[in-house]
Design an enzyme around this catalytic site. Structure first.
Site, PDB file in Angstrom:
ATOM      1  N   ARG A  56     -16.976  23.186 -51.351  1.00  0.00           N
ATOM      2  CA  ARG A  56     -16.196  21.930 -51.364  1.00  0.00           C
ATOM      3  C   ARG A  56     -14.740  22.228 -51.761  1.00  0.00           C
ATOM      4  NH1 ARG A  56     -20.225  21.309 -49.799  1.00  0.00           N
ATOM      5  NH2 ARG A  56     -18.909  21.315 -47.972  1.00  0.00           N
ATOM      6  N   GLN A  86     -13.468   7.687 -57.608  1.00  0.00           N
ATOM      7  CA  GLN A  86     -14.772   8.341 -57.758  1.00  0.00           C
ATOM      8  C   GLN A  86     -14.732   9.723 -57.099  1.00  0.00           C
ATOM      9  OE1 GLN A  86     -18.077   5.219 -56.890  1.00  0.00           O
ATOM     10  NE2 GLN A  86     -16.195   4.438 -56.014  1.00  0.00           N
ATOM     11  N   ASN A  87     -13.619  10.013 -56.439  1.00  0.00           N
ATOM     12  CA  ASN A  87     -13.538  11.268 -55.683  1.00  0.00           C
ATOM     13  C   ASN A  87     -13.195  12.441 -56.585  1.00  0.00           C
ATOM     14  OD1 ASN A  87     -13.992   9.605 -53.555  1.00  0.00           O
ATOM     15  ND2 ASN A  87     -11.884   9.592 -52.814  1.00  0.00           N
ATOM     16  N   VAL A  88     -13.734  13.592 -56.215  1.00  0.00           N
ATOM     17  CA  VAL A  88     -13.461  14.809 -56.994  1.00  0.00           C
ATOM     18  C   VAL A  88     -12.363  15.637 -56.322  1.00  0.00           C
ATOM     19  CG1 VAL A  88     -15.731  14.830 -58.068  1.00  0.00           C
ATOM     20  CG2 VAL A  88     -15.412  16.047 -55.906  1.00  0.00           C
ATOM     21  N   ASP A  89     -11.837  15.150 -55.204  1.00  0.00           N
ATOM     22  CA  ASP A  89     -10.706  15.840 -54.571  1.00  0.00           C
ATOM     23  C   ASP A  89      -9.408  15.450 -55.291  1.00  0.00           C
ATOM     24  OD1 ASP A  89      -9.366  13.516 -53.314  1.00  0.00           O
ATOM     25  OD2 ASP A  89     -11.091  13.436 -51.969  1.00  0.00           O
ATOM     26  N   HIS A 104     -15.569  10.815 -61.732  1.00  0.00           N
ATOM     27  CA  HIS A 104     -16.670  11.756 -61.499  1.00  0.00           C
ATOM     28  C   HIS A 104     -16.236  13.216 -61.556  1.00  0.00           C
ATOM     29  CE1 HIS A 104     -18.932   8.281 -59.297  1.00  0.00           C
ATOM     30  NE2 HIS A 104     -19.002   8.190 -60.600  1.00  0.00           N
ATOM     31  N   GLY A 170     -12.861   2.171 -49.562  1.00  0.00           N
ATOM     32  CA  GLY A 170     -13.745   3.259 -49.141  1.00  0.00           C
ATOM     33  C   GLY A 170     -14.839   3.639 -50.110  1.00  0.00           C
TER      34      GLY A 170
HETATM   35  P1  OAD Z   1     -20.215   6.470 -50.117  1.00  0.00           P
HETATM   36  O1  OAD Z   1     -20.473   7.564 -49.142  1.00  0.00           O
HETATM   37  O2  OAD Z   1     -21.370   5.822 -50.783  1.00  0.00           O
HETATM   38  O3  OAD Z   1     -19.392   5.311 -49.394  1.00  0.00           O
HETATM   39  C1  OAD Z   1     -18.291   5.614 -48.585  1.00  0.00           C
HETATM   40  C2  OAD Z   1     -17.715   4.303 -48.087  1.00  0.00           C
HETATM   41  O4  OAD Z   1     -16.556   4.644 -47.348  1.00  0.00           O
HETATM   42  C3  OAD Z   1     -18.642   3.517 -47.148  1.00  0.00           C
HETATM   43  O5  OAD Z   1     -18.648   2.154 -47.533  1.00  0.00           O
HETATM   44  C4  OAD Z   1     -18.001   3.710 -45.777  1.00  0.00           C
HETATM   45  O6  OAD Z   1     -18.174   2.584 -44.916  1.00  0.00           O
HETATM   46  C5  OAD Z   1     -16.539   3.872 -46.168  1.00  0.00           C
HETATM   47  N1  OAD Z   1     -15.712   4.582 -45.170  1.00  0.00           N
HETATM   48  C6  OAD Z   1     -16.071   5.494 -44.231  1.00  0.00           C
HETATM   49  N2  OAD Z   1     -15.001   5.898 -43.527  1.00  0.00           N
HETATM   50  C7  OAD Z   1     -13.929   5.232 -44.034  1.00  0.00           C
HETATM   51  C8  OAD Z   1     -12.530   5.217 -43.732  1.00  0.00           C
HETATM   52  N3  OAD Z   1     -11.990   5.973 -42.758  1.00  0.00           N
HETATM   53  N4  OAD Z   1     -11.720   4.387 -44.466  1.00  0.00           N
HETATM   54  C9  OAD Z   1     -12.240   3.609 -45.459  1.00  0.00           C
HETATM   55  N5  OAD Z   1     -13.546   3.584 -45.769  1.00  0.00           N
HETATM   56  C10 OAD Z   1     -14.385   4.378 -45.071  1.00  0.00           C
HETATM   57  O7  OAD Z   1     -19.171   7.061 -51.182  1.00  0.00           O
HETATM   58  P2  OAD Z   1     -18.793   6.520 -52.641  1.00  0.00           P
HETATM   59  O8  OAD Z   1     -18.923   5.057 -52.731  1.00  0.00           O
HETATM   60  O9  OAD Z   1     -17.498   7.150 -52.996  1.00  0.00           O
HETATM   61  O10 OAD Z   1     -20.747  10.777 -56.993  1.00  0.00           O
HETATM   62  O11 OAD Z   1     -19.923   7.208 -53.507  1.00  0.00           O
HETATM   63  C11 OAD Z   1     -19.899   7.051 -54.896  1.00  0.00           C
HETATM   64  C12 OAD Z   1     -20.391   8.294 -55.589  1.00  0.00           C
HETATM   65  O12 OAD Z   1     -21.675   8.680 -55.097  1.00  0.00           O
HETATM   66  C13 OAD Z   1     -19.538   9.523 -55.358  1.00  0.00           C
HETATM   67  O13 OAD Z   1     -18.456   9.606 -56.236  1.00  0.00           O
HETATM   68  C14 OAD Z   1     -20.492  10.648 -55.588  1.00  0.00           C
HETATM   69  C15 OAD Z   1     -21.667  10.102 -54.829  1.00  0.00           C
HETATM   70  O14 OAD Z   1     -22.868  10.636 -55.071  1.00  0.00           O
HETATM   71  C16 OAD Z   1     -20.856  11.999 -57.539  1.00  0.00           C
HETATM   72  O15 OAD Z   1     -20.724  13.037 -56.925  1.00  0.00           O
HETATM   73  C17 OAD Z   1     -21.166  11.963 -58.992  1.00  0.00           C
END
Ligand code: OAD
Length: 229
Positions: A56, A86-89, A104, A170
């Protein structure tokens, strides 16, 4: 200046080429979350987990912020802006956002296995088995895994309690406690949500059902107009 809190998730980095978590059958880059994002997975196979985050981190070294990250930076001329991600980037930082709170963890940092406060910058380098923290324990990724405490949730909640506007970009709002932050936002503070999919949020919110690259600009333009009035 009025205060804005922006809660971001994997979707804001999607157009930079980083995969989201829940858009591909529950697998994260072909791995099961339990294997690579839990303390149990790490205890079972440290080499696999270190390698997963090494991949990653190497990928992060090759990608760039996109229009979604960049548009948020424009707000800083008119508002006191706090990103809670919530992003690690580190794409918000690369785009130029000044205040970024990572819920996170961060890929470019590592920490002691024993002391979660003993954190070191590693940039884009790999972590290997045998690499030691200053306290002599194995270095591990500075990532909050499922089942671990989220130390930055308290400062994040305090920022939400006093914000004048709240923007969500997102995130599927599936993972707590991050998804609960919206409930700290005062009822009188307008909320916006940018996501190409329908995301359920239990409060009055203006939805821009678009990708971050185009949707964030619409919210930012509107808020800048309001600030100029
Ligand atoms: P998710 O993968 O659950 O959700 C990503 C969201 O981004 C979805 O609602 C998509 O519809 C949306 N999406 C996709 N493409 C997009 C774009 N081009 N522009 C805007 N939105 C878009 O990811 P998170 O909600 O971030 O934790 O997940 C939360 C946590 O769960 C993460 O931080 C991670 C994961 O497991 C850890 O690693 C601890």
């Amino acid at each position: 200046m009025k205060k804005i809190v922006v809660l971001t998730g994997a979707g804001i980095s999607a157009e930079s080429g980083i995969s989201t978590f829940r858009d591909s059958d529950g697998l994260w880059e072909q791995y099961r979350v339990e294997d690579v994002a839990t303390p149990e997975g790490y205890a079972k196979d440290k080499a696999l987990v270190l390698d997963f985050y090494n991949q990653r981190r190497r990928q992060l070294a090759t990608v760039k912020p996109n229009e979604g990250h960049r548009q948020l930076v424009r707000l800083e001329e008119f508002y006191d802006v706090q990103i809670v991600t919530q992003n690690v980037d580190n794409l918000h930082e690369q785009a130029g956002s000044k205040n970024v709170l990572h819920l996170h963890g961060e890929l470019t940092k590592a920490r002691s296995e024993r002391d979660s406060n003993l954190i070191v910058d590693i940039g884009y380098s790999d972590i290997h088995l045998g690499d030691k923290a200053p306290d002599g324990t194995q270095l591990r990724p500075h990532i909050v895994w499922f089942g671990e405490a989220v130390p930055n949730i308290e400062p994040a909640a305090q920022l939400c309690e006093v914000c004048d506007y709240f923007i969500v970009v997102g995130t599927s709002m599936n993972v707590y406690p991050a998804a609960g932050l919206i409930h700290y936002v005062p009822r009188t503070s307008p909320c916006y949500l940018v996501d190409p999919k329908a995301v359920t949020v239990s409060r009055n919110i203006t939805v821009i059902q678009e990708k971050a690259g185009t949707g964030v600009k619409k919210v930012v333009d509107e808020l800048i107009e309001l600030a100029k009035k």
